[in-house]
Design an enzyme around this catalytic site. Sequence first.
Site, PDB file in Angstrom:
ATOM      1  N   PHE A  14     102.538  56.522   7.449  1.00 36.77           N
ATOM      2  CA  PHE A  14     103.523  57.499   7.916  1.00 36.77           C
ATOM      3  C   PHE A  14     104.133  58.273   6.753  1.00 36.77           C
ATOM      4  CE2 PHE A  14     103.317  54.610  11.427  1.00 36.77           C
ATOM      5  CZ  PHE A  14     103.801  55.257  12.551  1.00 36.77           C
ATOM      6  N   ASP A  15     104.189  59.587   6.888  1.00 36.69           N
ATOM      7  CA  ASP A  15     105.074  60.381   6.050  1.00 36.69           C
ATOM      8  C   ASP A  15     106.504  60.117   6.540  1.00 36.69           C
ATOM      9  OD1 ASP A  15     105.881  62.429   4.201  1.00 36.69           O
ATOM     10  OD2 ASP A  15     106.041  63.800   5.895  1.00 36.69           O
ATOM     11  N   MET A  16     107.507  60.615   5.828  1.00 37.02           N
ATOM     12  CA  MET A  16     108.881  60.380   6.271  1.00 37.02           C
ATOM     13  C   MET A  16     109.567  61.664   6.736  1.00 37.02           C
ATOM     14  SD  MET A  16     112.120  58.446   4.408  1.00 37.02           S
ATOM     15  CE  MET A  16     112.633  59.841   3.398  1.00 37.02           C
ATOM     16  N   ASP A  17     109.923  62.548   5.807  1.00 34.31           N
ATOM     17  CA  ASP A  17     110.682  63.748   6.165  1.00 34.31           C
ATOM     18  C   ASP A  17     109.851  64.693   7.025  1.00 34.31           C
ATOM     19  OD1 ASP A  17     113.321  63.563   4.692  1.00 34.31           O
ATOM     20  OD2 ASP A  17     111.933  63.207   3.042  1.00 34.31           O
ATOM     21  N   ASP A 174     103.254  65.812   8.801  1.00 33.99           N
ATOM     22  CA  ASP A 174     103.720  67.072   9.369  1.00 33.99           C
ATOM     23  C   ASP A 174     103.378  68.266   8.488  1.00 33.99           C
ATOM     24  OD1 ASP A 174     106.676  67.976   7.938  1.00 33.99           O
ATOM     25  OD2 ASP A 174     105.918  65.963   7.576  1.00 33.99           O
TER      26      ASP A 174
END
Length: 233
Positions: A14-17, A174
């Site tokens: 997972f990316d975060m922001d 994203d």
Amino acid sequence: MTAGEIMKKKAVIFDMDGLMIDSERVTYDGYVKICSEYNYEMTLDFYKTLLGFRTNVINEKLKEHFGNGFPSEEIIRRVHIYIEQVFSEKGIPLKTGLLEILQYLKHKNYKLVVATSSHRTRVEKILKDAGISRYFEGYVCGDEVVNGKPDKEIFIKACEKVNVKPEEAYVLEDSEMGVLAAYNANISCICVPDMKYPTEKIKAKTYKVVDNLLEALDIIKEDEKRLEGLGYA
């Protein structure tokens, strides 16, 4: 599906922001507010070009765009303070479907890891305050790699952290830089765009592009059923 995509997956990165945390709009608001105090204008179009990069690259891009006299380090520092204040006052905003996908993946024994351009101290605080740190087996952060996204390094290290091959993982991202990093690492990337939809060229490097994390979960479930039918389960 490619050979890598048809292989049974064991991990999700997972990316975060912008992917888990709905932070990009708050960050943009912070840049608009603080840049204006120095008589600079942060446009949405320019802000979108910063998405997915580490702080050192953002610093360079700000100076390149506004000129060497632009106090980029000070503005970045103040933007981070602004974000912390907003999160402290209003809580940390989670993206639609995040809890559902985390709970499902954990129940199905996927190994979950975060790979983000943000620094570790910020990552640990945000995920702890958001109440989701318990879902992850580890983090690989922007201050722990030599080369940031779109280089593959951060995702290769994420795979190593949970002892899986790149073809045994999904990346959820994203940003276009994140998509490119996943592509360069030969990892199937499900893109969940936030403030910027990927170009056709970038879109071609994804496994799927969806509107939210619930749709990303549907893709993973569909793959599970397809693999069961092929005898991979």
